[in-house]
Structures are given as structure tokens and as C-alpha cells.
Design a protein around this motif. Structure first.
Motif, PDB file in Angstrom:
ATOM      1  N   ALA A  41      38.604  28.199  42.638  1.00 52.15           N
ATOM      2  CA  ALA A  41      37.490  28.584  43.137  1.00 52.15           C
ATOM      3  C   ALA A  41      37.433  29.909  43.305  1.00 52.15           C
ATOM      4  O   ALA A  41      36.159  30.512  42.912  1.00 52.15           O
ATOM      5  CB  ALA A  41      37.469  27.779  44.641  1.00 52.15           C
ATOM      6  N   VAL A  42      38.421  30.496  43.520  1.00 51.24           N
ATOM      7  CA  VAL A  42      38.292  32.367  43.585  1.00 51.24           C
ATOM      8  C   VAL A  42      37.920  32.703  42.219  1.00 51.24           C
ATOM      9  O   VAL A  42      37.236  33.828  41.934  1.00 51.24           O
ATOM     10  CB  VAL A  42      39.403  32.948  44.340  1.00 51.24           C
ATOM     11  N   VAL A  43      38.722  32.278  41.161  1.00 52.01           N
ATOM     12  CA  VAL A  43      38.693  32.696  39.758  1.00 52.01           C
ATOM     13  C   VAL A  43      37.220  32.393  39.263  1.00 52.01           C
ATOM     14  O   VAL A  43      36.424  33.267  38.583  1.00 52.01           O
ATOM     15  CB  VAL A  43      39.699  32.227  38.831  1.00 52.01           C
ATOM     16  N   GLU A  44      36.551  31.203  39.472  1.00 46.85           N
ATOM     17  CA  GLU A  44      35.351  31.173  39.227  1.00 46.85           C
ATOM     18  C   GLU A  44      34.214  32.079  39.811  1.00 46.85           C
ATOM     19  O   GLU A  44      33.277  32.238  39.246  1.00 46.85           O
ATOM     20  CB  GLU A  44      34.869  29.521  39.506  1.00 46.85           C
ATOM     21  N   ASP A  51      30.004  37.673  45.138  1.00 45.50           N
ATOM     22  CA  ASP A  51      30.659  38.627  46.223  1.00 45.50           C
ATOM     23  C   ASP A  51      31.937  37.663  46.726  1.00 45.50           C
ATOM     24  O   ASP A  51      31.905  36.501  47.021  1.00 45.50           O
ATOM     25  CB  ASP A  51      29.549  38.826  47.166  1.00 45.50           C
ATOM     26  N   LEU A  52      32.926  38.580  46.916  1.00 41.24           N
ATOM     27  CA  LEU A  52      34.268  37.676  47.351  1.00 41.24           C
ATOM     28  C   LEU A  52      34.491  38.416  48.681  1.00 41.24           C
ATOM     29  O   LEU A  52      34.448  39.697  48.879  1.00 41.24           O
ATOM     30  CB  LEU A  52      35.389  38.171  46.321  1.00 41.24           C
ATOM     31  N   THR A  53      35.027  37.686  49.708  1.00 42.87           N
ATOM     32  CA  THR A  53      35.307  38.235  50.847  1.00 42.87           C
ATOM     33  C   THR A  53      36.855  38.909  50.598  1.00 42.87           C
ATOM     34  O   THR A  53      37.470  38.783  49.561  1.00 42.87           O
ATOM     35  CB  THR A  53      35.754  37.116  52.079  1.00 42.87           C
ATOM     36  N   ASP A  54      37.190  40.019  51.780  1.00 41.92           N
ATOM     37  CA  ASP A  54      38.405  40.683  51.701  1.00 41.92           C
ATOM     38  C   ASP A  54      39.506  39.612  51.273  1.00 41.92           C
ATOM     39  O   ASP A  54      40.416  39.869  50.456  1.00 41.92           O
ATOM     40  CB  ASP A  54      38.555  41.381  52.714  1.00 41.92           C
ATOM     41  N   GLU A  55      39.432  38.470  51.976  1.00 40.92           N
ATOM     42  CA  GLU A  55      40.632  37.424  51.789  1.00 40.92           C
ATOM     43  C   GLU A  55      40.618  37.011  50.486  1.00 40.92           C
ATOM     44  O   GLU A  55      41.716  36.660  50.158  1.00 40.92           O
ATOM     45  CB  GLU A  55      40.514  36.479  52.970  1.00 40.92           C
ATOM     46  N   PHE A  59      43.412  37.223  47.558  1.00 39.84           N
ATOM     47  CA  PHE A  59      44.139  36.045  46.948  1.00 39.84           C
ATOM     48  C   PHE A  59      43.824  36.090  45.257  1.00 39.84           C
ATOM     49  O   PHE A  59      44.796  35.505  44.504  1.00 39.84           O
ATOM     50  CB  PHE A  59      43.493  34.727  47.477  1.00 39.84           C
ATOM     51  N   LEU A  60      42.698  36.567  44.759  1.00 39.31           N
ATOM     52  CA  LEU A  60      42.332  36.690  43.417  1.00 39.31           C
ATOM     53  C   LEU A  60      43.472  37.624  42.861  1.00 39.31           C
ATOM     54  O   LEU A  60      44.076  37.365  41.693  1.00 39.31           O
ATOM     55  CB  LEU A  60      40.971  37.063  43.335  1.00 39.31           C
ATOM     56  N   LYS A  61      43.806  38.699  43.648  1.00 39.73           N
ATOM     57  CA  LYS A  61      44.794  39.731  42.763  1.00 39.73           C
ATOM     58  C   LYS A  61      45.968  38.972  42.779  1.00 39.73           C
ATOM     59  O   LYS A  61      46.862  39.284  42.020  1.00 39.73           O
ATOM     60  CB  LYS A  61      44.885  40.903  43.667  1.00 39.73           C
ATOM     61  N   ARG A  66      50.462  36.656  39.359  1.00 39.22           N
ATOM     62  CA  ARG A  66      51.208  35.655  38.967  1.00 39.22           C
ATOM     63  C   ARG A  66      51.157  35.166  37.339  1.00 39.22           C
ATOM     64  O   ARG A  66      52.191  35.008  36.888  1.00 39.22           O
ATOM     65  CB  ARG A  66      51.253  34.366  39.994  1.00 39.22           C
ATOM     66  N   TYR A  67      49.916  34.899  37.094  1.00 37.37           N
ATOM     67  CA  TYR A  67      49.599  34.449  35.726  1.00 37.37           C
ATOM     68  C   TYR A  67      49.847  35.807  34.688  1.00 37.37           C
ATOM     69  O   TYR A  67      50.168  35.404  33.647  1.00 37.37           O
ATOM     70  CB  TYR A  67      48.322  33.900  35.677  1.00 37.37           C
ATOM     71  N   ARG A  68      49.560  36.848  34.958  1.00 34.92           N
ATOM     72  CA  ARG A  68      49.751  38.229  34.155  1.00 34.92           C
ATOM     73  C   ARG A  68      51.300  37.999  33.860  1.00 34.92           C
ATOM     74  O   ARG A  68      51.571  38.340  32.602  1.00 34.92           O
ATOM     75  CB  ARG A  68      49.374  39.313  35.012  1.00 34.92           C
ATOM     76  N   GLU A  69      52.012  38.010  35.023  1.00 31.84           N
ATOM     77  CA  GLU A  69      53.658  38.067  34.683  1.00 31.84           C
ATOM     78  C   GLU A  69      53.756  36.849  33.860  1.00 31.84           C
ATOM     79  O   GLU A  69      54.957  37.070  33.026  1.00 31.84           O
ATOM     80  CB  GLU A  69      54.215  38.040  36.037  1.00 31.84           C
TER      81      GLU A  69
END
Length: 254
Positions: A41-44, A51-55, A59-61, A66-69
Motif C-alpha cells: 500500500a505504501v509503496v504503491e 501524498d504520504l502521511t508522516d507515519e 514506514f516507507l523508509k 530492509r529491502y535495500r539491505e
């Protein structure tokens, strides 16, 4: 020295910049089918530039981190960087023929094989050259097997086939994503492994071989455990120069 303070406006500007650049790029590279419902949901939303909320941004970060690592550990992003090699310039037919003639008709290969009781033995093997028709056939088989996988996915699949360990949940999801994509092809794992054994029966024999027919040799390779078959298959393909190579890498002036 006083510590520099980042204002709220500066942080908001940086977040917006990253959402439109780095985060967007990373979301595009991420296989969506490895994500759970909340991650998707957040990636989409990032992909759609909503626009994304602060939360949601926080969460996206975390998701991208995690997937970057995981991608780094699977060595996807940097796995095909060029290794520095010394290439000799050939300016005449005689020079090339001299180099070709230096190679023996058959390649010799030594391989360590571990018996079930733990004892290790050294196999003295001969790799037979391919005929032109065999080379074309083998290259086409390789292309068909992997035609639906992109470059990074092929690298990960090769590493998984070689038994590289995956540790985190994200890494496992990436490996499973590639395995699922591979299995969508008409070639299942059993079929592919049998193809490897058949290839070795045609191209590899012991220095003092006791078997003269293809069927005798195939029966022998059918008794060899699968990880050894996979490792030897990949090694022999490289020795015979039938691993896939991009055309653009062959032509230096383009």
C-alpha cells in the motif's frame, strides 16, 4: 561548536525531494509481489506520487531500508560490475590463430568430490569441445531457460542455485519471487537438472574413462548428487564459452 539544527521546513523539503528521486527509483526496482499488504500500500502510493502521511513516510523508509539491505546481501545491484581484465589487441589473423592453437583440443579439469562418508577425492576430468551445432543448441537452450528473467534476477537465481545462504525475511522473499518467476516457464527444476546431467554425459569424461557410450555416461552422472552436477555444469559452460553474453559488451565502439 554548536550543532546544526534542521528546521521542519528543511526536513519537509528533503523528504519531498527523496520521494521524487531516490525513494521513487527504489520503489520501481522492488518486486511488488514480495510485499505484504501494508508494504504494498505504501509503496504503491509512492509509485503513484500520492501524498504520504508522516507515519506512512516513516514506514516507507523502513520498508526500503530492509529491502535495500536484502538486495545488497544478494549482491543484485553490483553483481555484474566489470572486473578489470587485461585484453590483448590482435591486429592480424596469425596472432589470433597462434593464441587459438595454444589451447588444447580438450580442456583438463580437476574437481574435489566429497563421498558420503566424508572422504574427499580428486576427479581428473576431460571437457570435450563442442561442435558448432552443439554450441548453437546449448546457447539457445540457455536463452530459453532464462528469457523471462532480467539481469539482476538471473544473478540472484544463479546464486541461489549455487547454495548461497539467505538470511532475512526480505532476502527470502526476493529469492522466492525469482524462483516463482522461473517456475512459470515450461522447464521445472527436475527437467533442468536432468538436462544438466545429459550435458555432462556428452561433454565431460574421466581422463581414463571406462565408459564409451552416451548411455553409460548418463547412467554415471545420474548417480552424482545434484549440487555437484550444478557446480560442474556451470563451470564447464564457462570453460566452453557458452554462457550468455550481451551483444553490446562485445562491441567497444558502440
Amino acid at each position: 561548536m554548536s550543532k546544526e539544527v534542521v528546521t521542519g521546513d528543511e526536513k519537509e523539503f528533503m523528504d519531498e525531494f527523496l520521494l521524487e528521486s531516490q525513494y521513487l527509483t527504489e520503489c520501481k526496482q522492488l518486486p511488488l509481489d514480495v510485499l505484504d499488504e501494508d508494504e504494498f500500500a505504501v509503496v504503491e502510493k509512492c509509485l503513484n506520487q500520492e501524498d504520504l502521511t508522516d507515519e506512512e513516510l516513516t514506514f516507507l523508509k523502513k520498508v526500503l531500508y530492509r529491502y535495500r539491505e536484502a538486495m545488497k546481501k544478494l549482491d543484485v545491484a553490483n553483481s555484474e560490475e566489470n572486473v578489470e581484465t587485461v585484453r590483448k589487441h590482435i591486429k592480424s589473423e596469425k596472432e589470433l590463430l597462434a593464441l587459438i592453437d595454444e589451447l588444447e583440443e580438450n580442456y583438463k579439469l580437476q574437481m574435489v568430490y566429497c563421498l558420503r562418508n566424508g572422504e574427499e577425492v580428486i576427479l581428473d576430468l576431460i571437457v570435450k569441445p563442442l561442435t558448432d551445432s552443439q554450441a548453437i543448441s546449448e546457447m539457445q537452450t540457455h536463452a530459453n531457460l532464462f528469457k523471462e528473467l532480467n539481469t539482476n534476477e538471473r544473478v540472484v537465481w544463479s546464486k541461489v542455485m549455487q547454495g548461497q545462504m539467505v538470511y532475512t525475511e526480505e532476502e527470502k522473499k526476493l529469492a522466492e519471487h525469482i524462483a516463482d518467476k522461473y517456475e512459470e516457464q515450461e522447464y521445472d527444476m527436475e527437467h533442468k537438472t536432468q538436462g544438466m546431467r545429459e550435458f555432462l554425459a556428452r561433454q565431460v569424461e574421466f581422463e581414463n574413462t571406462s565408459f564409451k557410450t552416451y548411455n553409460q555416461k548418463l547412467k554415471f552422472w545420474n548417480k552424482i548428487e545434484v549440487t555437484t552436477v550444478i557446480d560442474l555444469y556451470q563451470k564447464v559452460r564457462k570453460m566452453l564459452h557458452i554462457d550468455e553474453q550481451k551483444t553490446e559488451e562485445l562491441f567497444l565502439n558502440e
